[in-house]
Motif scaffolding. Structure first.
Motif, PDB file in Angstrom:
ATOM      1  N   PRO A  75       0.799  -1.231   0.000  1.00  0.00           N
ATOM      2  CA  PRO A  75       0.000   0.000   0.000  1.00  0.00           C
ATOM      3  C   PRO A  75       0.828   1.276   0.000  1.00  0.00           C
ATOM      4  CG  PRO A  75      -0.798  -1.547   1.648  1.00  0.00           C
ATOM      5  CD  PRO A  75       0.516  -2.075   1.171  1.00  0.00           C
ATOM      6  N   LEU A  76       2.033   1.229   0.547  1.00  0.00           N
ATOM      7  CA  LEU A  76       2.880   2.419   0.579  1.00  0.00           C
ATOM      8  C   LEU A  76       3.630   2.562  -0.741  1.00  0.00           C
ATOM      9  CD1 LEU A  76       4.198   2.179   4.251  1.00  0.00           C
ATOM     10  CD2 LEU A  76       2.247   3.462   3.359  1.00  0.00           C
ATOM     11  N   ALA A  77       4.461   3.599  -0.835  1.00  0.00           N
ATOM     12  CA  ALA A  77       5.076   3.950  -2.116  1.00  0.00           C
ATOM     13  C   ALA A  77       6.244   3.055  -2.508  1.00  0.00           C
ATOM     14  CB  ALA A  77       5.547   5.413  -2.073  1.00  0.00           C
ATOM     15  N   GLY A  78       6.711   2.203  -1.602  1.00  0.00           N
ATOM     16  CA  GLY A  78       7.836   1.344  -1.931  1.00  0.00           C
ATOM     17  C   GLY A  78       8.132   0.368  -0.810  1.00  0.00           C
ATOM     18  N   PRO A  79       9.082  -0.573  -1.040  1.00  0.00           N
ATOM     19  CA  PRO A  79       9.413  -1.571  -0.020  1.00  0.00           C
ATOM     20  C   PRO A  79      10.219  -0.965   1.123  1.00  0.00           C
ATOM     21  CG  PRO A  79      10.881  -1.780  -1.903  1.00  0.00           C
ATOM     22  CD  PRO A  79       9.860  -0.747  -2.282  1.00  0.00           C
ATOM     23  N   MET A  80       9.962  -1.450   2.316  1.00  0.00           N
ATOM     24  CA  MET A  80      10.725  -1.080   3.513  1.00  0.00           C
ATOM     25  C   MET A  80      10.841   0.437   3.682  1.00  0.00           C
ATOM     26  SD  MET A  80      13.736  -4.001   3.278  1.00  0.00           S
ATOM     27  CE  MET A  80      14.687  -3.242   4.596  1.00  0.00           C
ATOM     28  N   ILE A  81       9.806   1.160   3.295  1.00  0.00           N
ATOM     29  CA  ILE A  81       9.903   2.621   3.265  1.00  0.00           C
ATOM     30  C   ILE A  81      10.004   3.199   4.672  1.00  0.00           C
ATOM     31  CG2 ILE A  81       7.409   3.059   3.247  1.00  0.00           C
ATOM     32  CD1 ILE A  81       8.018   5.282   1.146  1.00  0.00           C
ATOM     33  N   ARG A  82       9.410   2.534   5.661  1.00  0.00           N
ATOM     34  CA  ARG A  82       9.499   3.044   7.031  1.00  0.00           C
ATOM     35  C   ARG A  82      10.918   2.924   7.573  1.00  0.00           C
ATOM     36  NH1 ARG A  82       4.376   0.300   7.416  1.00  0.00           N
ATOM     37  NH2 ARG A  82       2.649   1.768   7.741  1.00  0.00           N
ATOM     38  N   SER A  83      11.649   1.934   7.105  1.00  0.00           N
ATOM     39  CA  SER A  83      13.018   1.725   7.568  1.00  0.00           C
ATOM     40  C   SER A  83      14.046   2.496   6.759  1.00  0.00           C
ATOM     41  CB  SER A  83      13.366   0.226   7.510  1.00  0.00           C
ATOM     42  OG  SER A  83      12.486  -0.535   8.285  1.00  0.00           O
ATOM     43  N   LEU A  84      13.846   2.568   5.446  1.00  0.00           N
ATOM     44  CA  LEU A  84      14.861   3.123   4.553  1.00  0.00           C
ATOM     45  C   LEU A  84      14.593   4.551   4.128  1.00  0.00           C
ATOM     46  CD1 LEU A  84      15.403   0.065   2.165  1.00  0.00           C
ATOM     47  CD2 LEU A  84      16.594   0.596   4.301  1.00  0.00           C
ATOM     48  N   PRO A 141      12.069   7.364   1.791  1.00  0.00           N
ATOM     49  CA  PRO A 141      11.567   7.333   0.402  1.00  0.00           C
ATOM     50  C   PRO A 141      12.651   7.112  -0.646  1.00  0.00           C
ATOM     51  CG  PRO A 141      10.634   9.182   1.626  1.00  0.00           C
ATOM     52  CD  PRO A 141      11.697   8.598   2.495  1.00  0.00           C
ATOM     53  N   GLN A 142      13.800   7.790  -0.516  1.00  0.00           N
ATOM     54  CA  GLN A 142      14.830   7.707  -1.558  1.00  0.00           C
ATOM     55  C   GLN A 142      15.338   6.282  -1.734  1.00  0.00           C
ATOM     56  OE1 GLN A 142      18.224  10.250  -0.871  1.00  0.00           O
ATOM     57  NE2 GLN A 142      19.331   9.511  -2.677  1.00  0.00           N
ATOM     58  N   PHE A 143      15.647   5.610  -0.647  1.00  0.00           N
ATOM     59  CA  PHE A 143      16.258   4.286  -0.748  1.00  0.00           C
ATOM     60  C   PHE A 143      15.204   3.190  -0.850  1.00  0.00           C
ATOM     61  CE2 PHE A 143      19.317   7.144   1.154  1.00  0.00           C
ATOM     62  CZ  PHE A 143      20.355   7.009   0.233  1.00  0.00           C
ATOM     63  N   SER A 144      13.990   3.477  -0.456  1.00  0.00           N
ATOM     64  CA  SER A 144      12.892   2.568  -0.758  1.00  0.00           C
ATOM     65  C   SER A 144      12.660   2.519  -2.268  1.00  0.00           C
ATOM     66  CB  SER A 144      11.621   3.025  -0.047  1.00  0.00           C
ATOM     67  OG  SER A 144      10.504   2.269  -0.467  1.00  0.00           O
ATOM     68  N   GLN A 145      12.724   3.680  -2.913  1.00  0.00           N
ATOM     69  CA  GLN A 145      12.569   3.720  -4.371  1.00  0.00           C
ATOM     70  C   GLN A 145      13.680   2.926  -5.047  1.00  0.00           C
ATOM     71  OE1 GLN A 145      12.637   7.651  -6.080  1.00  0.00           O
ATOM     72  NE2 GLN A 145      12.230   6.933  -8.141  1.00  0.00           N
ATOM     73  N   TRP A 146      14.908   3.090  -4.544  1.00  0.00           N
ATOM     74  CA  TRP A 146      16.036   2.325  -5.105  1.00  0.00           C
ATOM     75  C   TRP A 146      15.790   0.822  -4.979  1.00  0.00           C
ATOM     76  CZ3 TRP A 146      18.818  -0.696  -1.582  1.00  0.00           C
ATOM     77  CH2 TRP A 146      19.840  -1.461  -2.151  1.00  0.00           C
ATOM     78  N   LEU A 147      15.343   0.373  -3.781  1.00  0.00           N
ATOM     79  CA  LEU A 147      15.133  -1.055  -3.575  1.00  0.00           C
ATOM     80  C   LEU A 147      13.979  -1.571  -4.439  1.00  0.00           C
ATOM     81  CD1 LEU A 147      15.910  -3.616  -2.074  1.00  0.00           C
ATOM     82  CD2 LEU A 147      14.375  -2.926  -0.218  1.00  0.00           C
ATOM     83  N   GLY A 148      12.933  -0.774  -4.607  1.00  0.00           N
ATOM     84  CA  GLY A 148      11.843  -1.176  -5.480  1.00  0.00           C
ATOM     85  C   GLY A 148      12.305  -1.392  -6.906  1.00  0.00           C
ATOM     86  N   GLU A 149      13.186  -0.520  -7.375  1.00  0.00           N
ATOM     87  CA  GLU A 149      13.725  -0.672  -8.736  1.00  0.00           C
ATOM     88  C   GLU A 149      14.576  -1.933  -8.847  1.00  0.00           C
ATOM     89  OE1 GLU A 149      15.772   2.976  -9.347  1.00  0.00           O
ATOM     90  OE2 GLU A 149      13.942   4.145  -9.703  1.00  0.00           O
ATOM     91  N   GLU A 150      15.306  -2.269  -7.789  1.00  0.00           N
ATOM     92  CA  GLU A 150      16.117  -3.483  -7.816  1.00  0.00           C
ATOM     93  C   GLU A 150      15.221  -4.719  -7.913  1.00  0.00           C
ATOM     94  OE1 GLU A 150      19.410  -3.784  -8.118  1.00  0.00           O
ATOM     95  OE2 GLU A 150      19.394  -1.598  -8.338  1.00  0.00           O
TER      96      GLU A 150
END
Length: 408
Positions: free
Chosen positions: A175-184, A186-195
């Motif tokens: 539901p949120l904008a990317g994976p592990m966004i609460r921990s990482l 927004p910037q690095f959640s976006q990176w992990l989502g792309e990976e």
């Protein structure tokens, strides 16, 4: 003090009984656990135990079976603690026995949160919390299987990576904008989502699940909140845990989002302590928090053991965790304030970089990807509330160890 009961035969409970004996306590120690297994490592459940279906937990136990006998740890496994009688100092077990205890450690952890939608209890819907959960899940993660992962926190992201490695066709719903966004953040959640996308995961971020279509007792399609349907052979749900506070509540011990403890790991009752995922503790950064990390469970258990024996104990540390996904070793320590300044060391696109998060020039968070040596320094910088400039942190020719040297 003659007896200590530890409720929860998990990492926190296992480390606590080890620490009690190592600290010289020679009285009775009873370790009570609902699972039939002695304490084992849980990080492999979302990785090694899924990669190799023939794997067992044998390599992941904290201690050999003989260690508990040699150290006179009275194991009550496959047993539930039903109630605490703090007036008489006893723990009631599900088989009717009463265990005397001068001190009690609650290491009750948490249970996987369940989806409250139709179909969520079908046979091929998996929640990962125990060894047996991993064994059941592994049977569905076969080459070519269509797997829907609901929730892309740490567990969901790791299972998505493991399933992809096994040849599954994975769709990830978050539901949120990317994976592990609460921990990482927004910037690095976006990176992990792309990976994840680059490795074949069909990511559906900003989407929720509204229902599941069941045929012959198994989910065949997952319905999203935009009305779309995703066909599947199995579903993995990773939407967090609910702390197991029932024993504490029943005994009148203070609870909030977990069992409330002070820096000695002591609850509102002087003879009862708590540690691990269930403990709501003082945060290193102010306020109160509940950490669901390996590091916290192990280290807080040690602190609780010392406090139960009357030794000095003052536990309050920033969270540190790691996550292995694909060929990525991700580590994080600290927290990320909304208005933190971010400095990246190395190139993000190389998948080997570090990032530091500063607030008022104080390092409050450190993230490393495939650069574990820099995390060993980053943890100390966060713990010491170290000041550093963006130029120092971002300069690859500047040794971070220089920041640890005492000022002349």
């Amino acid at each position: 003090m003659r007896s200590i009961a530890v409720i929860g035969a998990n990492l926190a409970g296992g480390r606590a009984v080890e620490a009690l004996r190592q600290s010289g306590f020679d009285g009775q120690i009873v370790l009570i656990g609902e699972e039939p297994w002695r304490p084992y490592e849980r990080p492999p459940l979302s990785k090694e135990m899924l990669w190799d279906p023939s794997n067992t937990a044998d390599n992941f136990f904290l201690q050999d079976d003989s260690w508990y006998a040699d150290n006179k740890i009275d194991l009550h496994l496959g047993m539930r603690a039903e109630a605490l009688d703090l007036a008489s100092g006893e723990v009631s077990l599900s088989d009717g026995r009463l265990i005397p205890a001068d001190r009690i450690l609650l290491a009750t952890g948490g249970s996987a949160r369940k989806l409250n939608i139709r179909g969520a209890d079908a046979a091929n819907v998996h929640y990962l919390r125990t060894r047996d959960d991993a064994v059941r899940m592994a049977a569905d993660l076969v080459d070519g299987a269509r797997i829907v992962v609901v929730g892309m926190g740490v567990i969901g992201a790791e299972v998505a990576a493991s399933a992809t490695k096994l040849g599954c066709k994975v769709t990830a719903i978050e539901p949120l904008a990317g994976p592990m966004i609460r921990s990482l953040g927004p910037q690095f959640s976006q990176w992990l989502g792309e990976e994840h996308r680059n490795r074949g995961v069909d990511t559906r971020f900003g989407r929720g699940v509204s229902g599941m279509r069941v045929v012959d007792g198994r989910v065949s399609e997952v319905e999203l909140d935009d009305g779309s349907l995703v066909a599947c052979d199995a579903v993995v749900v990773g939407v967090g845990i609910a702390p197991e506070v029932g024993l504490a509540k029943g005994a009148g011990i203070a609870t909030d989002n977990g069992i409330v403890v002070n820096r000695e790991c002591r609850t509102s009752h002087p003879n009862v302590f708590a540690a691990g995922d269930v403990a709501q503790q003082e945060s290193f950064f102010g306020g109160r928090i509940r950490h669901e990390t390996y590091q916290n469970a192990a280290e807080q258990a040690d602190a609780a053991a010392l406090a139960m024996l009357g030794h000095e104990s003052d536990y309050c540390r920033p969270a540190w965790f790691w996550s292995d996904q694909f060929d990525l070793n991700i580590q994080f320590c600290g927290h990320i304030p909304v208005d933190a300044e971010v400095t990246v060391r190395g190139q993000i696109e190389s998948n080997a970089f570090a990032a530091f998060f500063r607030f008022d020039d104080v390092i409050v968070g450190a993230l490393t990807v495939n650069r574990p040596a820099e995390m060993s320094i980053g943890k100390r910088l966060v713990e010491r509330r170290h000041h550093a400039s963006a130029d120092q942190l971002g300069d690859p020719d500047f040794s971070l160890r220089e920041l640890l040297k005492p000022a002349r």
